[in-house]
Write a protein that holds these residues in place. Sequence first.
Motif, PDB file in Angstrom:
ATOM      1  N   ALA A  29       0.970  14.028  -9.464  1.00 31.71           N
ATOM      2  CA  ALA A  29       1.623  15.338  -9.563  1.00 31.71           C
ATOM      3  C   ALA A  29       2.082  15.605 -10.995  1.00 31.71           C
ATOM      4  O   ALA A  29       1.917  16.719 -11.523  1.00 31.71           O
ATOM      5  N   VAL A  30       2.651  14.578 -11.636  1.00 31.92           N
ATOM      6  CA  VAL A  30       3.077  14.707 -13.040  1.00 31.92           C
ATOM      7  C   VAL A  30       1.867  14.983 -13.926  1.00 31.92           C
ATOM      8  O   VAL A  30       1.901  15.861 -14.793  1.00 31.92           O
ATOM      9  N   HIS A  31       0.785  14.255 -13.677  1.00 35.73           N
ATOM     10  CA  HIS A  31      -0.432  14.413 -14.481  1.00 35.73           C
ATOM     11  C   HIS A  31      -0.987  15.837 -14.368  1.00 35.73           C
ATOM     12  O   HIS A  31      -1.430  16.425 -15.356  1.00 35.73           O
ATOM     13  N   SER A  32      -0.929  16.386 -13.171  1.00 38.98           N
ATOM     14  CA  SER A  32      -1.413  17.749 -12.949  1.00 38.98           C
ATOM     15  C   SER A  32      -0.587  18.757 -13.752  1.00 38.98           C
ATOM     16  O   SER A  32      -1.129  19.675 -14.373  1.00 38.98           O
ATOM     17  N   ILE A  33       0.729  18.559 -13.766  1.00 38.23           N
ATOM     18  CA  ILE A  33       1.622  19.447 -14.526  1.00 38.23           C
ATOM     19  C   ILE A  33       1.371  19.296 -16.027  1.00 38.23           C
ATOM     20  O   ILE A  33       1.250  20.284 -16.758  1.00 38.23           O
ATOM     21  N   MET A  34       1.251  18.051 -16.485  1.00 35.01           N
ATOM     22  CA  MET A  34       1.029  17.792 -17.913  1.00 35.01           C
ATOM     23  C   MET A  34      -0.310  18.359 -18.381  1.00 35.01           C
ATOM     24  O   MET A  34      -0.430  18.888 -19.490  1.00 35.01           O
TER      25      MET A  34
ATOM     26  N   VAL B 166       0.848  -1.209   0.000  1.00 35.94           N
ATOM     27  CA  VAL B 166       0.000   0.000   0.000  1.00 35.94           C
ATOM     28  C   VAL B 166       0.873   1.246   0.000  1.00 35.94           C
ATOM     29  O   VAL B 166       0.659   2.182  -0.790  1.00 35.94           O
ATOM     30  N   ILE B 167       1.903   1.263   0.856  1.00 37.22           N
ATOM     31  CA  ILE B 167       2.789   2.434   0.960  1.00 37.22           C
ATOM     32  C   ILE B 167       3.496   2.701  -0.368  1.00 37.22           C
ATOM     33  O   ILE B 167       3.531   3.826  -0.863  1.00 37.22           O
ATOM     34  N   LYS B 168       4.047   1.648  -0.975  1.00 38.69           N
ATOM     35  CA  LYS B 168       4.766   1.802  -2.251  1.00 38.69           C
ATOM     36  C   LYS B 168       3.843   2.303  -3.358  1.00 38.69           C
ATOM     37  O   LYS B 168       4.205   3.175  -4.142  1.00 38.69           O
ATOM     38  N   CYS B 169       2.642   1.716  -3.416  1.00 37.43           N
ATOM     39  CA  CYS B 169       1.691   2.101  -4.462  1.00 37.43           C
ATOM     40  C   CYS B 169       1.230   3.545  -4.273  1.00 37.43           C
ATOM     41  O   CYS B 169       1.109   4.298  -5.233  1.00 37.43           O
ATOM     42  N   GLU B 170       0.985   3.926  -3.038  1.00 37.25           N
ATOM     43  CA  GLU B 170       0.540   5.304  -2.758  1.00 37.25           C
ATOM     44  C   GLU B 170       1.614   6.313  -3.138  1.00 37.25           C
ATOM     45  O   GLU B 170       1.311   7.379  -3.680  1.00 37.25           O
ATOM     46  N   GLU B 171       2.880   5.972  -2.852  1.00 42.25           N
ATOM     47  CA  GLU B 171       3.989   6.871  -3.209  1.00 42.25           C
ATOM     48  C   GLU B 171       4.061   7.064  -4.722  1.00 42.25           C
ATOM     49  O   GLU B 171       4.201   8.180  -5.213  1.00 42.25           O
ATOM     50  N   ARG B 172       3.976   5.945  -5.451  1.00 41.27           N
ATOM     51  CA  ARG B 172       4.033   6.031  -6.914  1.00 41.27           C
ATOM     52  C   ARG B 172       2.827   6.795  -7.464  1.00 41.27           C
ATOM     53  O   ARG B 172       2.969   7.637  -8.353  1.00 41.27           O
ATOM     54  N   TYR B 173       1.647   6.510  -6.916  1.00 36.32           N
ATOM     55  CA  TYR B 173       0.430   7.164  -7.397  1.00 36.32           C
ATOM     56  C   TYR B 173       0.494   8.676  -7.162  1.00 36.32           C
ATOM     57  O   TYR B 173       0.127   9.462  -8.047  1.00 36.32           O
ATOM     58  N   ASN B 174       0.986   9.086  -5.990  1.00 40.05           N
ATOM     59  CA  ASN B 174       1.068  10.522  -5.688  1.00 40.05           C
ATOM     60  C   ASN B 174       2.044  11.228  -6.625  1.00 40.05           C
ATOM     61  O   ASN B 174       1.791  12.356  -7.067  1.00 40.05           O
TER      62      ASN B 174
ATOM     63  N   GLN C 278      10.786   5.875 -18.642  1.00 39.23           N
ATOM     64  CA  GLN C 278      11.704   4.808 -19.035  1.00 39.23           C
ATOM     65  C   GLN C 278      13.136   5.113 -18.609  1.00 39.23           C
ATOM     66  O   GLN C 278      13.848   4.244 -18.101  1.00 39.23           O
ATOM     67  N   LYS C 279      13.557   6.350 -18.780  1.00 48.02           N
ATOM     68  CA  LYS C 279      14.959   6.695 -18.526  1.00 48.02           C
ATOM     69  C   LYS C 279      15.254   6.914 -17.040  1.00 48.02           C
ATOM     70  O   LYS C 279      16.306   6.532 -16.540  1.00 48.02           O
ATOM     71  N   TYR C 280      14.311   7.549 -16.314  1.00 50.81           N
ATOM     72  CA  TYR C 280      14.571   7.950 -14.924  1.00 50.81           C
ATOM     73  C   TYR C 280      13.788   7.136 -13.893  1.00 50.81           C
ATOM     74  O   TYR C 280      13.890   7.411 -12.700  1.00 50.81           O
ATOM     75  N   GLY C 281      13.002   6.169 -14.354  1.00 57.91           N
ATOM     76  CA  GLY C 281      12.189   5.389 -13.407  1.00 57.91           C
ATOM     77  C   GLY C 281      10.845   6.026 -13.164  1.00 57.91           C
ATOM     78  O   GLY C 281       9.831   5.345 -13.021  1.00 57.91           O
ATOM     79  N   HIS C 282      10.817   7.369 -13.130  1.00 55.97           N
ATOM     80  CA  HIS C 282       9.560   8.108 -12.998  1.00 55.97           C
ATOM     81  C   HIS C 282       9.775   9.528 -13.489  1.00 55.97           C
ATOM     82  O   HIS C 282      10.797  10.153 -13.182  1.00 55.97           O
ATOM     83  N   ALA C 283       8.816  10.047 -14.257  1.00 54.97           N
ATOM     84  CA  ALA C 283       8.922  11.398 -14.804  1.00 54.97           C
ATOM     85  C   ALA C 283       9.037  12.446 -13.702  1.00 54.97           C
ATOM     86  O   ALA C 283       9.679  13.487 -13.877  1.00 54.97           O
ATOM     87  N   HIS C 284       8.421  12.165 -12.540  1.00 48.89           N
ATOM     88  CA  HIS C 284       8.465  13.121 -11.434  1.00 48.89           C
ATOM     89  C   HIS C 284       9.904  13.341 -10.971  1.00 48.89           C
ATOM     90  O   HIS C 284      10.309  14.487 -10.677  1.00 48.89           O
ATOM     91  N   ASP C 285      10.682  12.264 -10.907  1.00 50.55           N
ATOM     92  CA  ASP C 285      12.097  12.379 -10.526  1.00 50.55           C
ATOM     93  C   ASP C 285      12.860  13.203 -11.560  1.00 50.55           C
ATOM     94  O   ASP C 285      13.710  14.032 -11.212  1.00 50.55           O
ATOM     95  N   ALA C 286      12.558  12.970 -12.832  1.00 52.15           N
ATOM     96  CA  ALA C 286      13.212  13.728 -13.907  1.00 52.15           C
ATOM     97  C   ALA C 286      12.854  15.209 -13.830  1.00 52.15           C
ATOM     98  O   ALA C 286      13.710  16.078 -14.012  1.00 52.15           O
ATOM     99  N   PHE C 287      11.588  15.509 -13.551  1.00 45.90           N
ATOM    100  CA  PHE C 287      11.144  16.903 -13.416  1.00 45.90           C
ATOM    101  C   PHE C 287      11.943  17.624 -12.330  1.00 45.90           C
ATOM    102  O   PHE C 287      12.387  18.768 -12.506  1.00 45.90           O
ATOM    103  N   LYS C 288      12.130  16.948 -11.183  1.00 49.64           N
ATOM    104  CA  LYS C 288      12.853  17.573 -10.062  1.00 49.64           C
ATOM    105  C   LYS C 288      14.324  17.800 -10.418  1.00 49.64           C
ATOM    106  O   LYS C 288      14.897  18.833 -10.081  1.00 49.64           O
TER     107      LYS C 288
END
Length: 304
Positions: free
Chosen positions: A107-112, A95-103, A136-146
């Motif tokens: 956030a990425v979806h809101s920006i897009m 649950v914790i892992k899924c919630e972290e990824r979903y959040n 694909q490159k960074y594991g998650h677009a949110h990490d790339a954005f930061k």
Amino acid sequence: MSLTNCRFYEDKYPEVDSFVMVNVKQIAEMGAYVKLLEYDNIDGMILLSELSRRRIRSIQKLIRIGRNEVVIVLRVDKEKGYIDLSKRRVSPEDVIKCEERYNKSKAVHSIMRHVAEATQTPLETLYENIGWPLNQKYGHAHDAFKISITNPSVWDEITFPSEPVKNELQQYINSKLTPHPTKVRADIEVTCFGYDGIDAVKDALRAAEADNTPENQIKVRLVAPPLYVLASQCLDKTLGVKLLEEAIVKIEERIKAAGGSCTVKMAPKAVTEHDDAILQELMEKRERENTQVSGDEDSESDDE
């Protein structure tokens, strides 16, 4: 293509055994009908037997309409569009892992979505060109954005649909994801009743500011003798607290050597704007109390 709707990930359907976030829409005899929030609200179902490991006495106590739930994917029938899900096979860690990824994905979806509306570009086009390649490159677009805030080379391999899209995305990421400094504060009482007491107190307090750098600065403010405030602003709250703790140790060493004392009234901690407002109010009150009113002498001369 829509400006506001699109799945979060490149795959149209989730993988079997993957964890997904769903929203409960309807409860029936067979189980609960849900929408998969990360996959553009496609339908899924949590079968009654997959709701709980225990005997089910009341479905309503296990699952409620309108609530988000983390579930695991059991079966995906892409032709018929059926997705069977389980709640009982999900652990608290899942649950914790899924919630972290979903959040992060939300956030990425809101920006897009903002960029899609601002530039009138279909949302799926943005995901195809930007979001999914970064996943694909960074594991998650949110990490790339930061990362892009301090390292624009993130965008070197991205093909933007247009220059306005690139500019809008960069500006919005900077305004949304740039970390804000945290205010850290400590309250101390410093006293010294020796012959050079005042100078000893000043010298001890200067020690707190002696090692200031452009990145990390401590400021000492007088509330009213003997109460002083140490304050700092840091991106890392833990570092800010540590800086103030070290500053207090320096003050204690200096003032004790001069025969005085230092008492911590409030240990270093992160403070809010409300805390700052209360402090300002207290300082203004003390200032008014210390201001001498010279109206009495005038009234005496008038009487004569």
